[in-house]
Design an enzyme around this catalytic site. Sequence first.
Site, PDB file in Angstrom:
ATOM      1  N   ASP A  53     -38.509 -77.871 -30.053  1.00 32.37           N
ATOM      2  CA  ASP A  53     -38.851 -77.642 -28.631  1.00 32.37           C
ATOM      3  C   ASP A  53     -40.249 -78.566 -28.199  1.00 32.37           C
ATOM      4  OD1 ASP A  53     -38.231 -75.175 -26.586  1.00 32.37           O
ATOM      5  OD2 ASP A  53     -40.156 -76.322 -26.216  1.00 32.37           O
ATOM      6  N   ILE A  54     -40.066 -79.283 -27.180  1.00 32.92           N
ATOM      7  CA  ILE A  54     -41.188 -79.984 -26.861  1.00 32.92           C
ATOM      8  C   ILE A  54     -42.518 -79.157 -26.541  1.00 32.92           C
ATOM      9  CG2 ILE A  54     -40.903 -79.951 -24.295  1.00 32.92           C
ATOM     10  CD1 ILE A  54     -41.231 -83.144 -24.471  1.00 32.92           C
ATOM     11  N   ASN A 100     -31.194 -67.916 -23.480  1.00 34.04           N
ATOM     12  CA  ASN A 100     -31.366 -67.494 -22.094  1.00 34.04           C
ATOM     13  C   ASN A 100     -30.220 -67.804 -21.167  1.00 34.04           C
ATOM     14  OD1 ASN A 100     -34.194 -66.275 -22.986  1.00 34.04           O
ATOM     15  ND2 ASN A 100     -34.883 -68.663 -22.815  1.00 34.04           N
ATOM     16  N   GLU A 153     -34.085 -72.600 -18.164  1.00 31.69           N
ATOM     17  CA  GLU A 153     -34.451 -73.672 -17.322  1.00 31.69           C
ATOM     18  C   GLU A 153     -33.819 -74.862 -17.154  1.00 31.69           C
ATOM     19  OE1 GLU A 153     -38.516 -74.006 -18.465  1.00 31.69           O
ATOM     20  OE2 GLU A 153     -39.254 -72.342 -17.270  1.00 31.69           O
ATOM     21  N   HIS A 170     -28.266 -73.501 -25.096  1.00 33.53           N
ATOM     22  CA  HIS A 170     -29.056 -73.747 -26.158  1.00 33.53           C
ATOM     23  C   HIS A 170     -29.799 -72.321 -26.693  1.00 33.53           C
ATOM     24  CE1 HIS A 170     -31.597 -73.729 -22.624  1.00 33.53           C
ATOM     25  NE2 HIS A 170     -32.433 -73.118 -23.314  1.00 33.53           N
ATOM     26  N   HIS A 198     -32.675 -70.784 -29.133  1.00 32.99           N
ATOM     27  CA  HIS A 198     -33.877 -70.761 -29.537  1.00 32.99           C
ATOM     28  C   HIS A 198     -34.214 -70.201 -30.904  1.00 32.99           C
ATOM     29  CE1 HIS A 198     -35.993 -71.774 -25.728  1.00 32.99           C
ATOM     30  NE2 HIS A 198     -34.924 -71.079 -25.108  1.00 32.99           N
TER      31      HIS A 198
HETATM   32  P1  5GP Z   1     -35.048 -72.216 -21.520  1.00 34.31           P
HETATM   33  O1  5GP Z   1     -36.179 -71.536 -20.729  1.00 34.31           O
HETATM   34  O2  5GP Z   1     -34.090 -73.062 -20.611  1.00 34.31           O
HETATM   35  O3  5GP Z   1     -34.344 -71.247 -22.265  1.00 34.31           O
HETATM   36  O4  5GP Z   1     -35.626 -73.275 -22.747  1.00 34.31           O
HETATM   37  C1  5GP Z   1     -35.764 -74.629 -22.480  1.00 34.31           C
HETATM   38  C2  5GP Z   1     -36.483 -75.064 -23.405  1.00 34.31           C
HETATM   39  O5  5GP Z   1     -36.432 -76.513 -23.481  1.00 34.31           O
HETATM   40  C3  5GP Z   1     -38.025 -74.905 -23.193  1.00 34.31           C
HETATM   41  O6  5GP Z   1     -38.622 -73.964 -24.469  1.00 34.31           O
HETATM   42  C4  5GP Z   1     -38.684 -76.295 -23.205  1.00 34.31           C
HETATM   43  O7  5GP Z   1     -39.841 -76.344 -23.682  1.00 34.31           O
HETATM   44  C5  5GP Z   1     -37.660 -77.121 -23.627  1.00 34.31           C
HETATM   45  N1  5GP Z   1     -37.496 -78.437 -23.218  1.00 34.31           N
HETATM   46  C6  5GP Z   1     -37.458 -78.816 -22.067  1.00 34.31           C
HETATM   47  N2  5GP Z   1     -37.450 -80.294 -21.851  1.00 34.31           N
HETATM   48  C7  5GP Z   1     -37.307 -80.579 -23.165  1.00 34.31           C
HETATM   49  C8  5GP Z   1     -37.319 -81.989 -23.700  1.00 34.31           C
HETATM   50  O8  5GP Z   1     -37.236 -83.046 -23.025  1.00 34.31           O
HETATM   51  N3  5GP Z   1     -37.385 -82.058 -25.124  1.00 34.31           N
HETATM   52  C9  5GP Z   1     -37.557 -81.007 -25.859  1.00 34.31           C
HETATM   53  N4  5GP Z   1     -37.542 -81.375 -27.117  1.00 34.31           N
HETATM   54  N5  5GP Z   1     -37.574 -79.510 -25.442  1.00 34.31           N
HETATM   55  C10 5GP Z   1     -37.469 -79.476 -23.962  1.00 34.31           C
END
Ligand code: 5GP
Length: 117
Positions: free
Chosen positions: A31-32, A88, A96, A101, A103
């Site tokens: 994760d970034i 999520n 988001e 995906h 985690h």
């Molecule tokens: P969500 O809130 O959708 O469950 O999680 C999205 C995750 O994707 C977040 O933890 C965010 O930090 C990660 N993320 C968003 N954009 C990027 C990206 O460009 N590269 C990587 N490696 N992770 C990302």
Amino acid sequence: MSEDCIFCKIVSGEIPAQKLYQDELVTAFRDISPQAPVHVLIVPNEHFANLGEMGDAQAAALGRIAHVAGQLAAQEGIATSGWRFITNIGADGGQEVVHTHFHLLGGRPLGPLLTRS
Ligand code: 5GP
Ligand code: ZN
């Protein structure tokens, strides 16, 4: 492949990521913006908005994701200390990025599953 999907672009290599694993079904990358010492995202290579869009036809990819999670937890050294594996879905779920995906989180006590709002 969905246009303008960040994770589709990471799967294809168009956008760089720290990939830990990739095969014909799934991709895992760091994760970034890590929320824990170990924070890896595991995604199906095929684009689906979220788990609710996936069914029996995607059983192989979902099974592979679960298997890869266990393998990576061991590789990252958190198999014994423990880890959490979450996805999520939608607005209330806090999703988001609209590409399924999961985690993989660990490396510290993660606390309660939910915080009171
Ligand atoms: P969500 O809130 O959708 O469950 O999680 C999205 C995750 O994707 C977040 O933890 C965010 O930090 C990660 N993320 C968003 N954009 C990027 C990206 O460009 N590269 C990587 N490696 N992770 C990302
Ligand atoms: Zn996508």
